[in-house]
Design an enzyme around this catalytic site. Sequence first.
Site, PDB file in Angstrom:
ATOM      1  CB  SER A  38      25.195 -49.515 -24.909  1.00 18.82           C
ATOM      2  OG  SER A  38      26.083 -50.449 -25.474  1.00 18.82           O
ATOM      3  CD  GLU A  39      22.845 -52.609 -26.531  1.00 21.06           C
ATOM      4  OE1 GLU A  39      22.004 -51.919 -27.123  1.00 21.06           O
ATOM      5  OE2 GLU A  39      24.062 -52.552 -26.778  1.00 21.06           O
ATOM      6  CB  THR A  40      24.326 -56.580 -19.683  1.00 18.38           C
ATOM      7  OG1 THR A  40      25.139 -55.478 -19.264  1.00 18.38           O
ATOM      8  CG2 THR A  40      24.798 -57.844 -18.976  1.00 18.38           C
TER       9      THR A  40
END
Length: 286
Positions: A38-40
């Site tokens: 979902s996020e990096t």
Amino acid sequence: LDVFTTNRFEGNPLAVVTDGDGLSNETMLAIAREMNLSETVFVQKPTDDRALARLRIFTTKQELKLAGHPVVGTWFLLAELGVVPAQEGAVHIMQQTGAGVLPVEISFKDGRPQRVTMTQIPAVFRPARLNKKELASALGVAASDFDAELDPEYVSTGVSNLMVPFKSRAALGRIEMNIGELRRLQGRDGTMAYCFALNGSNKAFTRGMLPWELYEDPATGSAAGSLGAYLVQHGKLSPHEKFYIQQGVEMGRPSHIEVEVDQTGKKLVPRVSGAAVKVFEGTIRV
């Protein structure tokens, strides 16, 4: 890392690139797509002298100004790596994000980080002019599964999310989202449908439904802060009262999020807390 948990393979996975300086926006987005989370996060030197580090947060689609589990997980890791000097009790630092320079509190015990608390920007509320039957259809539930006292509403503490109140945990468990239908219904107004069912005065079960390919998020710090502000705004939670959220259960990745909302006049500022655990580390070749 796994965030909003102390157990590996639970919580919300997060990739953190600790040496993100010199990477182009295109390369950071490509790495985020490769991670397919979902996020990096990419940690960079700050451009503002008040901040200890700059966090660039990418989904597989775009850069975000602010997000909860990336902040909590990244600062937990940086504390473990010694970027934040350990001392018994709480350490207060400033971080640079797309939403501005914001405070972070890191609690240590015996020289190790225990909990990270991020302060979000003041909540902004916007009515959700949605047909409840259409929203129910997009989530694969009946309109009667929604809470009769509360209405859906868009709330942003850096990222706009749609708060969707359900009447019970059982109703929450019946969600079978139609991605295309929810995306069409929300348009560009919200990142996710944050569906919740209250459990007593200071607890809730939640599901973060994403109208894009990842489908569901096991822990969403930005939306958790928005939910806390929403509940204070509607008289369901007192300011400064600790509020506990359990998310990700249906995914087999239980997550635990703590929220506290500070109020000054009409301004509601959520503080979101959680832990994290490192799962693996390696090198990316670009």
